[in-house]
Design a protein around this motif. Structure first.
Motif, PDB file in Angstrom:
ATOM      1  N   SER A 118       0.850  -1.193   0.000  1.00 45.85           N
ATOM      2  CA  SER A 118       0.000   0.000   0.000  1.00 45.85           C
ATOM      3  C   SER A 118       0.885   1.242   0.000  1.00 45.85           C
ATOM      4  O   SER A 118       2.103   1.169   0.201  1.00 45.85           O
ATOM      5  CB  SER A 118      -0.897   0.002   1.238  1.00 45.85           C
ATOM      6  OG  SER A 118      -0.119   0.188   2.409  1.00 45.85           O
ATOM      7  N   GLY A 119       0.253   2.399  -0.194  1.00 42.28           N
ATOM      8  CA  GLY A 119       1.008   3.647  -0.176  1.00 42.28           C
ATOM      9  C   GLY A 119       1.720   3.880   1.147  1.00 42.28           C
ATOM     10  O   GLY A 119       2.881   4.290   1.188  1.00 42.28           O
ATOM     11  N   GLY A 120       1.022   3.606   2.248  1.00 46.67           N
ATOM     12  CA  GLY A 120       1.641   3.790   3.562  1.00 46.67           C
ATOM     13  C   GLY A 120       2.793   2.841   3.796  1.00 46.67           C
ATOM     14  O   GLY A 120       3.811   3.215   4.387  1.00 46.67           O
ATOM     15  N   GLN A 121       2.659   1.594   3.325  1.00 46.92           N
ATOM     16  CA  GLN A 121       3.744   0.620   3.471  1.00 46.92           C
ATOM     17  C   GLN A 121       4.953   1.021   2.629  1.00 46.92           C
ATOM     18  O   GLN A 121       6.097   0.906   3.075  1.00 46.92           O
ATOM     19  CB  GLN A 121       3.239  -0.764   3.084  1.00 46.92           C
ATOM     20  CG  GLN A 121       2.247  -1.341   4.082  1.00 46.92           C
ATOM     21  CD  GLN A 121       1.415  -2.480   3.513  1.00 46.92           C
ATOM     22  OE1 GLN A 121       1.502  -2.798   2.321  1.00 46.92           O
ATOM     23  NE2 GLN A 121       0.585  -3.096   4.342  1.00 46.92           N
ATOM     24  N   CYS A 122       4.697   1.522   1.410  1.00 47.57           N
ATOM     25  CA  CYS A 122       5.802   2.012   0.571  1.00 47.57           C
ATOM     26  C   CYS A 122       6.518   3.172   1.248  1.00 47.57           C
ATOM     27  O   CYS A 122       7.755   3.253   1.217  1.00 47.57           O
ATOM     28  CB  CYS A 122       5.278   2.437  -0.796  1.00 47.57           C
ATOM     29  SG  CYS A 122       4.866   1.086  -1.918  1.00 47.57           S
ATOM     30  N   GLN A 123       5.754   4.073   1.865  1.00 46.51           N
ATOM     31  CA  GLN A 123       6.378   5.209   2.523  1.00 46.51           C
ATOM     32  C   GLN A 123       7.204   4.755   3.724  1.00 46.51           C
ATOM     33  O   GLN A 123       8.277   5.301   3.994  1.00 46.51           O
ATOM     34  CB  GLN A 123       5.315   6.214   2.956  1.00 46.51           C
ATOM     35  CG  GLN A 123       5.873   7.563   3.400  1.00 46.51           C
ATOM     36  CD  GLN A 123       6.706   8.227   2.323  1.00 46.51           C
ATOM     37  OE1 GLN A 123       7.910   7.978   2.197  1.00 46.51           O
ATOM     38  NE2 GLN A 123       6.074   9.065   1.514  1.00 46.51           N
ATOM     39  N   LEU A 161       4.409  13.062   2.722  1.00 46.68           N
ATOM     40  CA  LEU A 161       3.036  12.561   2.811  1.00 46.68           C
ATOM     41  C   LEU A 161       2.112  13.138   1.735  1.00 46.68           C
ATOM     42  O   LEU A 161       0.920  12.850   1.728  1.00 46.68           O
ATOM     43  CB  LEU A 161       2.450  12.881   4.199  1.00 46.68           C
ATOM     44  CG  LEU A 161       3.295  12.449   5.411  1.00 46.68           C
ATOM     45  CD1 LEU A 161       2.534  12.709   6.692  1.00 46.68           C
ATOM     46  CD2 LEU A 161       3.705  10.990   5.305  1.00 46.68           C
ATOM     47  N   SER A 162       2.668  13.923   0.828  1.00 42.24           N
ATOM     48  CA  SER A 162       1.830  14.626  -0.142  1.00 42.24           C
ATOM     49  C   SER A 162       1.074  13.698  -1.072  1.00 42.24           C
ATOM     50  O   SER A 162      -0.005  14.031  -1.567  1.00 42.24           O
ATOM     51  CB  SER A 162       2.683  15.593  -0.974  1.00 42.24           C
ATOM     52  OG  SER A 162       3.230  16.590  -0.154  1.00 42.24           O
ATOM     53  N   ASN A 163       1.617  12.512  -1.341  1.00 46.09           N
ATOM     54  CA  ASN A 163       0.980  11.594  -2.287  1.00 46.09           C
ATOM     55  C   ASN A 163      -0.022  10.641  -1.639  1.00 46.09           C
ATOM     56  O   ASN A 163      -0.593   9.784  -2.322  1.00 46.09           O
ATOM     57  CB  ASN A 163       2.047  10.765  -3.019  1.00 46.09           C
ATOM     58  CG  ASN A 163       2.881  11.624  -3.957  1.00 46.09           C
ATOM     59  OD1 ASN A 163       2.418  12.643  -4.442  1.00 46.09           O
ATOM     60  ND2 ASN A 163       4.109  11.207  -4.204  1.00 46.09           N
ATOM     61  N   LEU A 164      -0.230  10.792  -0.325  1.00 46.60           N
ATOM     62  CA  LEU A 164      -1.129   9.883   0.392  1.00 46.60           C
ATOM     63  C   LEU A 164      -2.505  10.510   0.544  1.00 46.60           C
ATOM     64  O   LEU A 164      -2.654  11.734   0.550  1.00 46.60           O
ATOM     65  CB  LEU A 164      -0.553   9.556   1.770  1.00 46.60           C
ATOM     66  CG  LEU A 164       0.867   8.966   1.797  1.00 46.60           C
ATOM     67  CD1 LEU A 164       1.283   8.720   3.235  1.00 46.60           C
ATOM     68  CD2 LEU A 164       0.949   7.684   0.982  1.00 46.60           C
ATOM     69  N   LYS A 183      -2.441   8.901   9.713  1.00 48.54           N
ATOM     70  CA  LYS A 183      -1.776   7.732  10.289  1.00 48.54           C
ATOM     71  C   LYS A 183      -0.255   7.867  10.187  1.00 48.54           C
ATOM     72  O   LYS A 183       0.472   7.590  11.148  1.00 48.54           O
ATOM     73  CB  LYS A 183      -2.244   6.468   9.578  1.00 48.54           C
ATOM     74  CG  LYS A 183      -1.701   5.170  10.172  1.00 48.54           C
ATOM     75  CD  LYS A 183      -2.313   3.966   9.483  1.00 48.54           C
ATOM     76  CE  LYS A 183      -1.884   2.657  10.158  1.00 48.54           C
ATOM     77  NZ  LYS A 183      -0.445   2.434  10.102  1.00 48.54           N
ATOM     78  N   MET A 184       0.237   8.309   9.023  1.00 48.78           N
ATOM     79  CA  MET A 184       1.686   8.431   8.838  1.00 48.78           C
ATOM     80  C   MET A 184       2.265   9.555   9.679  1.00 48.78           C
ATOM     81  O   MET A 184       3.403   9.464  10.134  1.00 48.78           O
ATOM     82  CB  MET A 184       2.012   8.642   7.363  1.00 48.78           C
ATOM     83  CG  MET A 184       1.839   7.396   6.492  1.00 48.78           C
ATOM     84  SD  MET A 184       2.828   5.981   7.063  1.00 48.78           S
ATOM     85  CE  MET A 184       4.500   6.667   6.981  1.00 48.78           C
ATOM     86  N   ARG A 185       1.505  10.626   9.899  1.00 48.42           N
ATOM     87  CA  ARG A 185       1.978  11.688  10.791  1.00 48.42           C
ATOM     88  C   ARG A 185       2.253  11.127  12.173  1.00 48.42           C
ATOM     89  O   ARG A 185       3.278  11.424  12.796  1.00 48.42           O
ATOM     90  CB  ARG A 185       0.946  12.815  10.896  1.00 48.42           C
ATOM     91  CG  ARG A 185       0.952  13.800   9.779  1.00 48.42           C
ATOM     92  CD  ARG A 185       0.357  15.129  10.192  1.00 48.42           C
ATOM     93  NE  ARG A 185      -0.975  15.036  10.742  1.00 48.42           N
ATOM     94  CZ  ARG A 185      -2.092  15.209  10.045  1.00 48.42           C
ATOM     95  NH1 ARG A 185      -2.027  15.451   8.755  1.00 48.42           N
ATOM     96  NH2 ARG A 185      -3.262  15.137  10.636  1.00 48.42           N
ATOM     97  N   ALA A 186       1.315  10.307  12.662  1.00 48.42           N
ATOM     98  CA  ALA A 186       1.485   9.702  13.985  1.00 48.42           C
ATOM     99  C   ALA A 186       2.696   8.776  14.002  1.00 48.42           C
ATOM    100  O   ALA A 186       3.452   8.743  14.987  1.00 48.42           O
ATOM    101  CB  ALA A 186       0.217   8.938  14.375  1.00 48.42           C
ATOM    102  N   GLU A 187       2.923   8.031  12.915  1.00 46.26           N
ATOM    103  CA  GLU A 187       4.062   7.114  12.867  1.00 46.26           C
ATOM    104  C   GLU A 187       5.388   7.865  12.836  1.00 46.26           C
ATOM    105  O   GLU A 187       6.362   7.445  13.474  1.00 46.26           O
ATOM    106  CB  GLU A 187       3.933   6.194  11.652  1.00 46.26           C
ATOM    107  CG  GLU A 187       2.788   5.184  11.772  1.00 46.26           C
ATOM    108  CD  GLU A 187       2.828   4.129  10.693  1.00 46.26           C
ATOM    109  OE1 GLU A 187       3.819   4.094   9.926  1.00 46.26           O
ATOM    110  OE2 GLU A 187       1.879   3.324  10.600  1.00 46.26           O
TER     111      GLU A 187
END
Length: 368
Positions: free
Chosen positions: A135-140, A161-164, A171-175
């Motif tokens: 997924s996009g998040g996993q790729c990031q 995170l612009s492409n998510l 979710k990625m901000r928190a990670e």
């Protein structure tokens, strides 16, 4: 952890100067966010730190070592880009280890670093998958892991995170915030999204036209913006700016008059400086600091209602001036109706004709 210092940094493309003498000191372990509108120079500044752009004038020090003219490979930095830039024919594990394999790092060391990064980023179930299977998040997370295995002095993030989509960005901000807490690493993060800046940063650097407008902790910038640009950029929805009637100054206070559809109201605001041109004063108030009040002489017409669940926003016309009001709970006015407004006097800002804030500092509600 490493500190980073920018001293009188300038950048010129041909005859056009884009960065105008930036001075900035970043402490070891600090999370600093560069924020500003498109074209303000934030990505150019990050690329100069990374060594991807040459410095026209000035110097860059990382861990007290001058790196101004060093290539990226010798700066002990790692960069995460807006695009994942993963090799599509390689597995996640191969993407993580590729740079180390090219540098002929010992196999046991490669395994140790990949294992550590995959544990921190929770990538163990995906190590044998290729980017097309993620997924996009996993790729990031793989892209961040590729930076993590380098064990750099400084992490650089260029709008990662612009492409998510919106949910995944949250979710990625928190990670990323959790990653910073666990690593206690020095991180510099570029974004145009002030919500990301407020969420992630220890300190925010607000840029405009290649210059620093203000540097400070998120809530400090929110409570005490230096000028109208910062006040309008930090906070969502942005601060309302209203033209006022002729102001009167007395001691360390300025009284201004704001006109509404049904009358006018006077506001006395503590100030640190007296305006040279009282007729050009601008009153600033955030949407959450305006209350509906039937008995107020300030009357406005509701033009649009934005319903977001527990919170709604009323976009109003106040005697020809646009105004956004935050509203909670039931009793939501309909578009086309007239409402009375009461501005919380302790939360008002005043800006002079040069857009500089002249109202006194306000207490910071929350330390970051």
């Amino acid at each position: 952890m490493a500190d980073l210092q920018l001293a009188s940094i300038k950048k010129t493309f041909g005859k056009t100067q884009t960065i105008h003498g930036i001075d900035l000191q970043i402490q070891p372990g600090e999370f600093v966010v560069f924020v500003g509108p498109s074209g303000c120079g934030k990505s150019t500044l990050l690329r100069m730190i990374a060594g991807l752009e040459t410095v026209t004038e000035g110097s860059i020090h990382i861990a007290r070592r001058e790196v101004t003219d060093l290539p990226p490979s010798q700066r002990r930095i790692a960069m995460v880009f807006q695009s994942y830039a993963l090799y599509p024919h390689m597995t996640a594990e191969q993407n993580l280890s590729f740079g180390m394999r090219m540098r002929r790092v010992d196999k046991d060391e490669i395994q140790r670093r990949v294992q550590r990064a995959s544990e921190i980023l929770q990538l163990q179930p995906y190590l044998q998958r290729k980017p097309g299977e993620l997924s996009g998040g996993q790729c990031q997370r793989v892209a961040i892991g590729r930076a993590l295995v380098q064990e750099p002095d400084v992490f650089l993030f260029d709008e990662p995170l612009s492409n998510l989509d919106a949910e995944l960005r949250v979710k990625m901000r928190a990670e990323i915030a959790d990653l910073h807490r666990r690593l206690d690493a020095t991180m510099i993060y570029v974004t145009h999204d002030q919500t990301e800046a407020m969420t992630l940063a220890d300190r925010i650097v607000v840029l405009r036209d290649g210059r620093i407008e203000q540097v400070g902790a998120p809530m400090a910038l929110y409570a005490n913006p230096a000028n109208r640009f910062v006040a309008g950029f930090i906070g969502s929805p942005k601060m309302n700016f209203l033209r006022t009637g002729l102001g009167q100054s007395c001691g360390e206070q300025v009284t201004v008059t704001l006109a509404g559809d049904g009358g006018a109201a006077d506001f006395t605001i503590p100030c640190t400086a007296m305006p040279s041109s009282p007729e050009s004063l601008i009153l600033g108030v955030r949407p959450e600091h305006i209350d509906l009040a039937d008995d107020s002489p300030l009357r406005a017409t509701v033009k649009t209602v934005e319903r977001l669940g527990a919170t709604s926003y009323l976009y109003c016309d106040l005697a020809g001036q646009e105004l956004c009001v935050e509203h909670h709970g039931a009793g939501l006015p309909r578009a086309g109706t007239t409402v009375g407004l009461r501005l919380q006097s302790s939360q008002l800002f005043l800006f002079d004709g040069n857009d500089k804030r002249i109202s006194a500092d306000k207490p910071v509600a929350e330390a970051h």
